[in-house]
Design a protein around this motif. Structure first.
Motif, PDB file in Angstrom:
ATOM      1  N   GLU A   1      30.010  44.360  27.927  1.00  0.00           N
ATOM      2  CA  GLU A   1      29.285  43.118  27.675  1.00  0.00           C
ATOM      3  C   GLU A   1      30.216  41.920  27.833  1.00  0.00           C
ATOM      4  N   GLY A   2      29.622  40.808  28.179  1.00  0.00           N
ATOM      5  CA  GLY A   2      30.377  39.569  28.295  1.00  0.00           C
ATOM      6  C   GLY A   2      30.848  39.245  29.691  1.00  0.00           C
ATOM      7  N   VAL A   3      30.715  40.204  30.632  1.00  0.00           N
ATOM      8  CA  VAL A   3      31.120  39.947  32.013  1.00  0.00           C
ATOM      9  C   VAL A   3      30.098  39.028  32.672  1.00  0.00           C
ATOM     10  N   THR A   4      30.569  37.919  33.225  1.00  0.00           N
ATOM     11  CA  THR A   4      29.652  36.960  33.856  1.00  0.00           C
ATOM     12  C   THR A   4      29.816  36.892  35.372  1.00  0.00           C
ATOM     13  N   HIS A   5      30.987  37.323  35.883  1.00  0.00           N
ATOM     14  CA  HIS A   5      31.246  37.261  37.319  1.00  0.00           C
ATOM     15  C   HIS A   5      32.066  38.482  37.732  1.00  0.00           C
ATOM     16  N   GLN A   6      32.047  38.768  39.029  1.00  0.00           N
ATOM     17  CA  GLN A   6      32.861  39.857  39.575  1.00  0.00           C
ATOM     18  C   GLN A   6      33.614  39.368  40.807  1.00  0.00           C
ATOM     19  N   VAL A   7      34.719  40.057  41.105  1.00  0.00           N
ATOM     20  CA  VAL A   7      35.525  39.714  42.263  1.00  0.00           C
ATOM     21  C   VAL A   7      36.277  40.962  42.700  1.00  0.00           C
ATOM     22  N   MET A   8      36.520  41.076  44.005  1.00  0.00           N
ATOM     23  CA  MET A   8      37.317  42.177  44.519  1.00  0.00           C
ATOM     24  C   MET A   8      38.803  41.827  44.405  1.00  0.00           C
ATOM     25  N   LEU A   9      39.610  42.827  44.057  1.00  0.00           N
ATOM     26  CA  LEU A   9      41.033  42.601  43.833  1.00  0.00           C
ATOM     27  C   LEU A   9      41.704  41.944  45.033  1.00  0.00           C
ATOM     28  N   MET A  10      41.367  42.401  46.246  1.00  0.00           N
ATOM     29  CA  MET A  10      42.044  41.885  47.431  1.00  0.00           C
ATOM     30  C   MET A  10      41.560  40.490  47.831  1.00  0.00           C
ATOM     31  N   SER A  11      40.574  39.947  47.108  1.00  0.00           N
ATOM     32  CA  SER A  11      40.142  38.564  47.350  1.00  0.00           C
ATOM     33  C   SER A  11      40.961  37.557  46.555  1.00  0.00           C
ATOM     34  N   LEU A  12      41.763  38.040  45.614  1.00  0.00           N
ATOM     35  CA  LEU A  12      42.491  37.118  44.740  1.00  0.00           C
ATOM     36  C   LEU A  12      43.439  36.191  45.493  1.00  0.00           C
ATOM     37  N   PRO A  13      44.228  36.669  46.472  1.00  0.00           N
ATOM     38  CA  PRO A  13      45.105  35.705  47.164  1.00  0.00           C
ATOM     39  C   PRO A  13      44.329  34.620  47.899  1.00  0.00           C
ATOM     40  N   HIS A  14      43.121  34.942  48.383  1.00  0.00           N
ATOM     41  CA  HIS A  14      42.294  33.919  49.039  1.00  0.00           C
ATOM     42  C   HIS A  14      41.789  32.923  48.003  1.00  0.00           C
ATOM     43  N   LEU A  15      41.263  33.417  46.905  1.00  0.00           N
ATOM     44  CA  LEU A  15      40.699  32.524  45.893  1.00  0.00           C
ATOM     45  C   LEU A  15      41.783  31.720  45.183  1.00  0.00           C
ATOM     46  N   LEU A  16      42.976  32.298  45.073  1.00  0.00           N
ATOM     47  CA  LEU A  16      44.089  31.588  44.452  1.00  0.00           C
ATOM     48  C   LEU A  16      44.886  30.762  45.452  1.00  0.00           C
ATOM     49  N   GLN A  17      44.435  30.790  46.726  1.00  0.00           N
ATOM     50  CA  GLN A  17      45.040  29.993  47.804  1.00  0.00           C
ATOM     51  C   GLN A  17      46.542  30.241  47.930  1.00  0.00           C
ATOM     52  N   LYS A  18      46.898  31.508  48.068  1.00  0.00           N
ATOM     53  CA  LYS A  18      48.307  31.885  48.176  1.00  0.00           C
ATOM     54  C   LYS A  18      48.827  31.619  49.591  1.00  0.00           C
ATOM     55  N   LYS A  19      49.903  30.838  49.667  1.00  0.00           N
ATOM     56  CA  LYS A  19      50.464  30.443  50.952  1.00  0.00           C
ATOM     57  C   LYS A  19      51.673  31.289  51.357  1.00  0.00           C
ATOM     58  N   ASP A  20      52.133  32.124  50.431  1.00  0.00           N
ATOM     59  CA  ASP A  20      53.313  32.934  50.735  1.00  0.00           C
ATOM     60  C   ASP A  20      53.200  34.259  49.992  1.00  0.00           C
ATOM     61  N   ILE A  21      54.241  35.071  50.102  1.00  0.00           N
ATOM     62  CA  ILE A  21      54.252  36.387  49.480  1.00  0.00           C
ATOM     63  C   ILE A  21      54.631  36.250  48.013  1.00  0.00           C
ATOM     64  N   HIS A  22      53.828  36.857  47.196  1.00  0.00           N
ATOM     65  CA  HIS A  22      53.936  36.704  45.749  1.00  0.00           C
ATOM     66  C   HIS A  22      54.614  37.954  45.181  1.00  0.00           C
ATOM     67  N   SER A  23      55.872  37.821  44.731  1.00  0.00           N
ATOM     68  CA  SER A  23      56.575  38.968  44.162  1.00  0.00           C
ATOM     69  C   SER A  23      56.346  39.021  42.650  1.00  0.00           C
ATOM     70  N   TYR A  24      56.561  40.189  42.072  1.00  0.00           N
ATOM     71  CA  TYR A  24      56.418  40.318  40.629  1.00  0.00           C
ATOM     72  C   TYR A  24      57.257  41.487  40.138  1.00  0.00           C
ATOM     73  N   GLN A  25      57.554  41.492  38.852  1.00  0.00           N
ATOM     74  CA  GLN A  25      58.348  42.546  38.236  1.00  0.00           C
ATOM     75  C   GLN A  25      57.438  43.415  37.372  1.00  0.00           C
ATOM     76  N   PHE A  26      57.748  44.698  37.378  1.00  0.00           N
ATOM     77  CA  PHE A  26      56.955  45.649  36.622  1.00  0.00           C
ATOM     78  C   PHE A  26      57.852  46.295  35.568  1.00  0.00           C
ATOM     79  N   ASP A  27      57.367  46.421  34.351  1.00  0.00           N
ATOM     80  CA  ASP A  27      58.139  46.981  33.249  1.00  0.00           C
ATOM     81  C   ASP A  27      58.196  48.499  33.358  1.00  0.00           C
TER      82      ASP A  27
END
Length: 622
Positions: A429-455
């Motif tokens: 309950e409470g979900v109002t919208h959905q999005v595909m994971l691979m659409s996030l760089p488009h929706l977040l307007q990513k202009k370069d490669i986004h690195s991240y660290q994993f614990d």
């Protein structure tokens, strides 16, 4: 008798599509005999074949005035229907049936009109009556098959095709109809058997070899497919579809330069065929000819009258263009065009009817759906922390990823809540919208490669390795054999074996679902059975991972393990030079080094030099 022969000749010409020649015969008769009913009927048929339905009605009406024969009503009824006079059309064709209850042509025409007005039960009976009267006619069987197929009664259509074969034993055209349906339905093994039977019955039928080759390609039996398509192409070199399919098989086999010759030639012959352009663009991408591939895709997307592009092909072109742009590092436009995949993969179709997030709408909870391969999920989950800065998230993943993604979510350290659920489970309950994971760089307007660290400290060692002073190296040499182009990315175990001769290294097989009994000689162990979390905890204990382009590369890279990626000549967009630093390390995974083939050679040759390079670097590690 003289006119009867001319009428017969005219109708024969008409059946072959020689409309003008047929009309000349009928006109010649009418000049001498203006009221000759058969000639008037002939002109009615000519007019209908030409699309002049008003003239067809007029000529058929004149013929009927002079002689009321059942088949005169057929062009009359069909043309009345085309003109929108539905009731009159049905009445005319029912008159044809009443005048001659044994004329299959009348029942067939009546069925077409009944189907057109939505009277499907009557149409079915009329189609079947035509077959009953003339079971040797492929046309009448095809009409009934099409009737069921368009009504999505696929199994019924196939059963009718089987009946047609049964009543017409040994006739190639009926077997062909059945084989095509089986192929379209994905019953490839059955389609193969029918095509092979056709070859036994009529070995001179070149098109059958081409069709069999296409089916074998779908079955991923590439060498057999190549044999049949080559034979067909050598005997009918002007058959473009055969040429294209042979080019695709050569590409799948890694014979890229030979495939280029065929596909470029086919494209020059048919530059308005978007399907050929798509295939050539794919090949050019594999040959690293990115500008040429981009040029083809952009031309196909231009609104040119001479190029007919289906809606599906339009989205395929957009998606392929996105891959080229991403390979070149043109991210904004690349991510945008990648959204075309939603149409191709039927995303959001009948899925909970939840509105699709556009990147700006205010949301309660956002449902993020993992899509495509496991490697894609691992690569693109890096955009989740940024999303959690603004929104509470539910992320839906395949069962095998749940534990790993629980660890990833807990390492995000966000004030917004994130919950991991299994794909296919009820949406909280409470979900109002959905999005595909691979659409996030488009929706977040990513202009370069986004690195991240994993614990990685959160991963427990569930399957501890035997203590050893040797270097621990994991090797993954092949991907899924279901992929048509897996031959390009995978390496034979015989080619890998040269690495296993190096002393002071414990090699572990990182092939998913590899049984202990299948473990090649030279390996001391293999991945344990279990989910991706267990795979990750196993990999975490290794000193180095050597792998072809599979999920293992993404997982080891995300864990920060040293990874040597063995990449084919073209390879996936994310391993292209725009995604690497000067040391050939991935910008997505800084600990991942890319070893790439230097020439577009067939797989049995392409990997040799690369493996020798890897072997030398391995020795230097010791």
């Amino acid at each position: 008798m003289y006119y009867d022969q001319k009428i017969s000749n005219g109708l024969s010409l008409l059946s072959k599509g020689q409309i003008q020649e047929a009309d000349e015969i009928f006109c010649d008769i009418l000049i001498k005999e203006p009221n000759f009913a058969e000639a008037l009927y002939g002109r009615a048929c000519v007019a209908r074949a030409s699309g002049n339905h008003a003239l067809a009605i007029a000529f058929a009406g004149q013929a009927i005035e002079h002689k009321s024969l059942s088949y005169y009503y057929i062009p009359l009824g069909l043309s009345l229907y085309e003109q929108g006079h539905v009731a009159e059309a049905e009445a005319a064709l029912k008159s044809a049936v009443l005048l001659n209850a044994y004329d299959p042509r009348a029942y067939h025409a009546l069925a077409l009109v009944q189907e057109g007005i939505g009277d499907n039960s009557s149409a079915e009976l009329s189609f079947r009556k035509a077959i009953e009267l003339l079971p040797a006619s492929i046309t009448y069987w095809q009409a009934l098959i099409r009737f069921y197929w368009q009504g999505e009664a696929f199994d019924q259509a196939i059963n009718i095709a089987k009946d047609a074969v049964k009543y017409n034993t040994g006739k190639i055209e009926f077997l062909h109809e059945l084989a095509v349906l089986l192929n379209m339905r994905g019953m490839l093994g059955d389609a193969e058997r029918v095509f092979r039977k056709m070859i036994r019955l009529q070995p001179q039928s070149i098109s059958t070899y081409a069709n069999l080759g296409a089916v074998l390609f779908k079955l991923n039996r590439l060498k057999e497919a190549k044999e049949n398509l080559t034979y067909a192409f050598e005997h009918e070199p002007n058959a473009i579809e055969t040429q294209v399919n042979l080019g695709l098989v050569q590409m799948a086999l890694g014979e890229l330069l030979a495939a280029k010759v065929l596909l470029q030639d086919a494209y020059q012959k048919a530059p308005t065929d978007s399907r050929i352009g798509l295939n050539l663009g794919t090949l050019l991408f594999e040959l690293r000819e990115l500008d040429e591939a981009e040029g083809i895709y952009r031309r196909l997307l231009e609104p040119v009258a001479s190029v007919t592009v289906t809606e599906e092909d339009y989205h395929k072109i957009q998606y392929n263009l996105s891959i080229v742009l991403l390979a070149k590092g043109e991210f904004i436009e690349g991510w945008e065009h990648m959204e075309a995949r939603h149409y191709l993969l039927n995303h959001f179709v009948d899925i909970d009817q939840i509105p699709i997030w556009n990147g700006t709408d205010l949301v309660g909870k956002l449902l993020v759906r993992v899509e495509q391969g496991l490697g894609d999920a691992i690569q693109f989950v890096r955009f989740l922390p940024e999303l959690l800065k603004q929104h509470s998230v539910i992320i839906e993943v395949p069962k095998g990823l749940i534990r790993l993604f629980d660890v990833i979510v807990n390492s995000c350290h966000s004030n917004h809540h994130c919950e991991v659920i299994e794909k296919g489970s009820l949406v909280p309950e409470g979900v109002t919208h959905q999005v595909m994971l691979m659409s996030l760089p488009h929706l977040l307007q990513k202009k370069d490669i986004h690195s991240y660290q994993f614990d990685i400290e959160a991963l427990k060692e569930e399957y501890p390795l035997t203590p050893s002073s040797c270097l621990k190296v994991g090797v993954c040499w092949s991907g899924s054999r279901d992929n048509h182009f897996d031959t390009l990315r995978s390496i034979s175990i015989s080619t890998i074996k040269t690495l296993l001769t190096i002393s002071n290294i414990d090699f572990y097989a990182l092939q998913m679902d590899l049984k202990k009994s299948e473990l090649p000689k030279g390996f001391v162990g293999a991945l344990p059975n279990g989910d991706i979390f267990k795979t990750a905890s196993f990999i975490q204990q290794l000193d180095l991972v050597i792998t072809v382009d599979t999920m293992i590369a993404h997982l080891a890279g995300m864990l920060g393990k040293p990874v040597w990626l063995l990449n084919r000549f073209g390879g996936d967009w994310r391993w292209y030079p725009a995604h690497q630093n000067e040391a050939s390390n991935s910008l997505w995974y800084p600990t991942l080094k890319i070893f790439k083939q230097e020439q577009p050679l067939p797989p049995d040759q392409a990997w040799n030099a690369l493996i020798e390079e890897v072997k030398a670097d391995l020795v230097n590690l010791l």
